[in-house]
Design a protein around this motif. Structure first.
Motif, mmCIF file in Angstrom:
data_model
loop_
_atom_site.group_PDB
_atom_site.id
_atom_site.type_symbol
_atom_site.label_atom_id
_atom_site.label_comp_id
_atom_site.label_asym_id
_atom_site.label_seq_id
_atom_site.Cartn_x
_atom_site.Cartn_y
_atom_site.Cartn_z
ATOM 1 N N ASN A 61 20.858 -34.917 -13.954
ATOM 2 C CA ASN A 61 19.518 -35.268 -13.466
ATOM 3 C C ASN A 61 18.446 -34.430 -14.141
ATOM 4 O O ASN A 61 17.399 -34.953 -14.536
ATOM 5 C CB ASN A 61 19.448 -35.087 -11.948
ATOM 6 C CG ASN A 61 19.954 -36.295 -11.184
ATOM 7 O OD1 ASN A 61 19.266 -37.291 -11.044
ATOM 8 N ND2 ASN A 61 21.191 -36.206 -10.713
ATOM 9 N N LEU A 62 18.689 -33.136 -14.290
ATOM 10 C CA LEU A 62 17.707 -32.279 -14.948
ATOM 11 C C LEU A 62 17.501 -32.697 -16.402
ATOM 12 O O LEU A 62 16.372 -32.714 -16.905
ATOM 13 C CB LEU A 62 18.147 -30.817 -14.871
ATOM 14 C CG LEU A 62 18.187 -30.192 -13.467
ATOM 15 C CD1 LEU A 62 18.681 -28.753 -13.536
ATOM 16 C CD2 LEU A 62 16.829 -30.263 -12.782
ATOM 17 N N ALA A 63 18.599 -33.053 -17.079
ATOM 18 C CA ALA A 63 18.475 -33.517 -18.465
ATOM 19 C C ALA A 63 17.703 -34.819 -18.533
ATOM 20 O O ALA A 63 16.880 -35.034 -19.434
ATOM 21 C CB ALA A 63 19.865 -33.685 -19.079
ATOM 22 N N LEU A 64 17.957 -35.721 -17.586
ATOM 23 C CA LEU A 64 17.247 -37.001 -17.565
ATOM 24 C C LEU A 64 15.753 -36.785 -17.374
ATOM 25 O O LEU A 64 14.929 -37.407 -18.059
ATOM 26 C CB LEU A 64 17.809 -37.879 -16.445
ATOM 27 C CG LEU A 64 17.243 -39.303 -16.356
ATOM 28 C CD1 LEU A 64 17.581 -40.088 -17.616
ATOM 29 C CD2 LEU A 64 17.785 -40.016 -15.125
ATOM 30 N N PHE A 65 15.377 -35.887 -16.470
ATOM 31 C CA PHE A 65 13.952 -35.599 -16.258
ATOM 32 C C PHE A 65 13.314 -34.986 -17.506
ATOM 33 O O PHE A 65 12.131 -35.192 -17.774
ATOM 34 C CB PHE A 65 13.772 -34.672 -15.060
ATOM 35 C CG PHE A 65 14.194 -35.271 -13.747
ATOM 36 C CD1 PHE A 65 14.050 -36.630 -13.517
ATOM 37 C CD2 PHE A 65 14.770 -34.482 -12.765
ATOM 38 C CE1 PHE A 65 14.458 -37.198 -12.304
ATOM 39 C CE2 PHE A 65 15.167 -35.040 -11.554
ATOM 40 C CZ PHE A 65 15.013 -36.397 -11.330
ATOM 41 N N ALA A 66 14.099 -34.219 -18.258
ATOM 42 C CA ALA A 66 13.572 -33.614 -19.482
ATOM 43 C C ALA A 66 13.286 -34.661 -20.545
ATOM 44 O O ALA A 66 12.357 -34.511 -21.343
ATOM 45 C CB ALA A 66 14.548 -32.574 -20.020
ATOM 46 N N PHE A 108 11.238 -20.901 -25.326
ATOM 47 C CA PHE A 108 12.285 -20.576 -24.351
ATOM 48 C C PHE A 108 12.167 -19.151 -23.827
ATOM 49 O O PHE A 108 13.064 -18.689 -23.115
ATOM 50 C CB PHE A 108 13.670 -20.775 -24.977
ATOM 51 C CG PHE A 108 13.988 -22.213 -25.302
ATOM 52 C CD1 PHE A 108 14.430 -23.078 -24.312
ATOM 53 C CD2 PHE A 108 13.838 -22.694 -26.585
ATOM 54 C CE1 PHE A 108 14.713 -24.398 -24.604
ATOM 55 C CE2 PHE A 108 14.125 -24.017 -26.886
ATOM 56 C CZ PHE A 108 14.558 -24.877 -25.892
ATOM 57 N N ALA A 109 11.076 -18.456 -24.159
ATOM 58 C CA ALA A 109 10.960 -17.043 -23.796
ATOM 59 C C ALA A 109 10.975 -16.841 -22.282
ATOM 60 O O ALA A 109 11.702 -15.966 -21.770
ATOM 61 C CB ALA A 109 9.683 -16.453 -24.399
ATOM 62 N N THR A 131 18.858 -31.514 -23.478
ATOM 63 C CA THR A 131 17.601 -30.931 -22.995
ATOM 64 C C THR A 131 17.008 -29.977 -24.022
ATOM 65 O O THR A 131 15.787 -29.991 -24.255
ATOM 66 C CB THR A 131 17.839 -30.205 -21.664
ATOM 67 O OG1 THR A 131 18.526 -31.073 -20.765
ATOM 68 C CG2 THR A 131 16.528 -29.790 -21.039
ATOM 69 N N ILE A 132 17.839 -29.159 -24.634
ATOM 70 C CA ILE A 132 17.343 -28.247 -25.675
ATOM 71 C C ILE A 132 16.784 -29.034 -26.846
ATOM 72 O O ILE A 132 15.702 -28.724 -27.368
ATOM 73 C CB ILE A 132 18.460 -27.292 -26.136
ATOM 74 C CG1 ILE A 132 18.824 -26.307 -25.013
ATOM 75 C CG2 ILE A 132 18.045 -26.536 -27.393
ATOM 76 C CD1 ILE A 132 20.002 -25.419 -25.334
ATOM 77 N N ALA A 133 17.515 -30.079 -27.276
ATOM 78 C CA ALA A 133 17.028 -30.907 -28.389
ATOM 79 C C ALA A 133 15.700 -31.565 -28.039
ATOM 80 O O ALA A 133 14.767 -31.590 -28.854
ATOM 81 C CB ALA A 133 18.074 -31.965 -28.742
ATOM 82 N N GLY A 134 15.598 -32.094 -26.817
ATOM 83 C CA GLY A 134 14.348 -32.717 -26.393
ATOM 84 C C GLY A 134 13.198 -31.736 -26.352
ATOM 85 O O GLY A 134 12.077 -32.060 -26.745
ATOM 86 N N SER A 153 7.734 -29.218 -25.328
ATOM 87 C CA SER A 153 7.288 -29.262 -23.943
ATOM 88 C C SER A 153 7.856 -28.076 -23.175
ATOM 89 O O SER A 153 9.071 -27.841 -23.173
ATOM 90 C CB SER A 153 7.743 -30.573 -23.285
ATOM 91 O OG SER A 153 7.619 -30.511 -21.876
ATOM 92 N N ALA A 154 6.986 -27.331 -22.507
ATOM 93 C CA ALA A 154 7.443 -26.219 -21.683
ATOM 94 C C ALA A 154 8.289 -26.709 -20.514
ATOM 95 O O ALA A 154 9.237 -26.034 -20.100
ATOM 96 C CB ALA A 154 6.244 -25.424 -21.168
ATOM 97 N N THR A 155 7.975 -27.895 -19.988
ATOM 98 C CA THR A 155 8.770 -28.447 -18.889
ATOM 99 C C THR A 155 10.196 -28.719 -19.334
ATOM 100 O O THR A 155 11.160 -28.379 -18.635
ATOM 101 C CB THR A 155 8.119 -29.726 -18.352
ATOM 102 O OG1 THR A 155 6.835 -29.420 -17.806
ATOM 103 C CG2 THR A 155 8.983 -30.362 -17.269
ATOM 104 N N SER A 156 10.365 -29.334 -20.505
ATOM 105 C CA SER A 156 11.714 -29.603 -21.009
ATOM 106 C C SER A 156 12.467 -28.301 -21.259
ATOM 107 O O SER A 156 13.663 -28.193 -20.949
ATOM 108 C CB SER A 156 11.634 -30.430 -22.295
ATOM 109 O OG SER A 156 11.077 -31.701 -22.044
ATOM 110 N N ALA A 157 11.796 -27.301 -21.824
ATOM 111 C CA ALA A 157 12.436 -26.006 -22.053
ATOM 112 C C ALA A 157 12.852 -25.363 -20.733
ATOM 113 O O ALA A 157 13.929 -24.763 -20.624
ATOM 114 C CB ALA A 157 11.499 -25.085 -22.820
ATOM 115 N N SER A 158 12.003 -25.490 -19.710
ATOM 116 C CA SER A 158 12.332 -24.910 -18.414
ATOM 117 C C SER A 158 13.531 -25.609 -17.782
ATOM 118 O O SER A 158 14.342 -24.977 -17.103
ATOM 119 C CB SER A 158 11.129 -24.996 -17.470
ATOM 120 O OG SER A 158 10.936 -26.327 -16.989
#
Length: 409
Positions: free
Chosen positions: A103-108, A11-12, A179-182, A188-193
């Motif tokens: 939507n962002l959480a779903l994509f994550a 998450f940096a 999203t954080i849990a995922g 995944s950097a994408t999920s963190a982003s």
């Protein structure tokens, strides 16, 4: 401690971009007049760059996440710059604070399935349906739906986020937690982003009539997703997907920067083809993961790589063979002593109720594997990394000829 460091590293970049956005909000007036247009058009520019980059790498989730963010920004420019005093603005704002984080959480959480296919089309279609519903509510004057979205479900309100209604706060909280849990599970950097993007959008949305704040935090969210595309692409190119350790491509780059003193060990799982034929490829994959995890934890400054198939490489920069052998022998003994449980062949897969029966894993049904190791060091005769690898490979075959489960030099 190691897990905390890995989580922080994940998450940096979102944290740094959020901090930068907060700083720029206070210093936005210092921007030169020639660059003042970035305050308005910056999010559109970053969207185009990020979307083209993500599409080039077929990162469908990133493209759709960027599309959600830029649509939220465009909606703000059209309806929310003057506040929430009119019904259309109230409807758009309620829709944004509910749908954008979800939507962002779903994509994550969804699997990456690309963009230019049926899956990408379905996801894009779902976004289109959401937009159509919002326009229908606005055109039909659906004040009842909008009033419900702004309803105070808890009195007194336990906490607030600017103008965000309570249902929006719940959606933001649930989406952020998911999203954080995922991201922590998948690394995944994408999920963190996307977790960072939810936070950035929340900051942007808490004061809808502040255009500079909204633009800067949407821009920071887009940068998070764009940088994550590069991070995940790098990880896919230089990390082995099965074992999680660096791949042969990473090894080749590391070899190019070595000094004049190093040792290379080639490690091979003994009788792996026979193991696969006997127990199946699923358990074979578990063996490779187990062996890879042990090799990755080798002491003595060794750097682990998956060379290919059941073969691994450990590189000891700055060390000779006598300094490296104790660590390799310890590794060999650890793998030899590790017991891998087998699923009983007579175990019923499921009961009538659909649940698996207990007791299918039995201590007596376990196997262990061994590895053979060949090691070589750079010297006047072996003057380049490939020559050292070839020598270590020959030593590996000598270890196998001697009966396997041993180290040869």
């Amino acid at each position: 401690m190691y897990g905390f460091v890995r989580a922080f590293a994940l998450f940096a970049i979102p944290v740094l971009l959020l901090a930068a956005a907060f700083a720029l909000v206070f210093f936005s007036d210092a921007l030169p007049p020639s660059l003042a247009g970035l305050k308005v058009y910056g999010p559109y520019i970053v969207f185009v760059i990020g979307a083209v980059l993500a599409a080039a790498f077929n990162r469908g989730r990133a493209v759709l996440a960027l599309l959600v963010l830029i649509l939220a920004y465009a909606a703000h420019q059209l309806w929310l710059r003057q506040g929430l005093g009119v019904p259309p603005a109230r409807a758009v704002y309620a829709a944004l604070v509910i749908l954008v984080p979800l939507n962002l959480a779903l994509f994550a959480l969804l699997r990456e399935r690309g963009l230019f296919n049926r899956h990408g089309g379905l996801r894009l279609g779902a976004m289109g349906i959401q937009a159509a519903v919002i326009f229908w509510v606005m055109a039909a004057g659906g004040t009842g739906v909008v009033d419900w979205a702004y309803r105070q479900f808890l009195q007194p309100q336990p906490f607030t986020i600017g103008h965000v209604p309570q249902i929006g706060i719940v959606c933001i909280g649930v989406a952020l937690a998911m999203t954080i849990a995922g991201a922590l599970v998948t690394r995944s950097a994408t999920s963190a982003s996307l977790a960072g993007a939810i936070v950035a959008f929340t900051v942007a949305a808490h004061v809808p009539a502040a255009p500079i704040t909204f633009a800067l935090f949407i821009l920071s969210a887009e940068l998070m997703v764009t940088i994550a595309v590069l991070q995940d692409t790098f990880r896919m190119a230089f990390r082995d997907e099965l074992t999680g350790i660096p791949s042969r491509r990473a090894l080749n780059e590391r070899l190019a920067g070595l000094g004049n003193r190093y040792t290379i060990a080639m490690i091979d799982v003994d009788h792996f083809k026979k193991f696969n034929d006997t127990y199946g490829h699923d358990l074979g994959d578990q063996v490779l993961k187990m062996v890879g995890a042990h090799i990755n934890a080798v002491s003595g400054g060794g750097k682990a790589f998956r060379y290919g198939g059941e073969e691994f490489t450990v590189l000891f920069p700055g060390k000779d063979i006598p300094e490296s052998i104790p660590h390799l022998e310890s590794l060999r003994r650890e793998i030899e002593s590790y017991r891998l449980a087998l699923r009983a062949t007579d175990r019923p897969k499921k009961t009538k109720g659909g649940k698996r029966q207990k007791g299918g894993w039995r201590d007596k049904d376990a196997v262990s594997v061994t590895v053979s190791i060949g090691v070589a060091e750079r010297n006047e005769r072996l003057a380049n990394p490939q020559a050292v690898i070839d020598a270590a490979d020959r030593a590996l075959y000598r270890a196998k000829d001697k009966g396997r489960n041993q180290l040869s030099r």
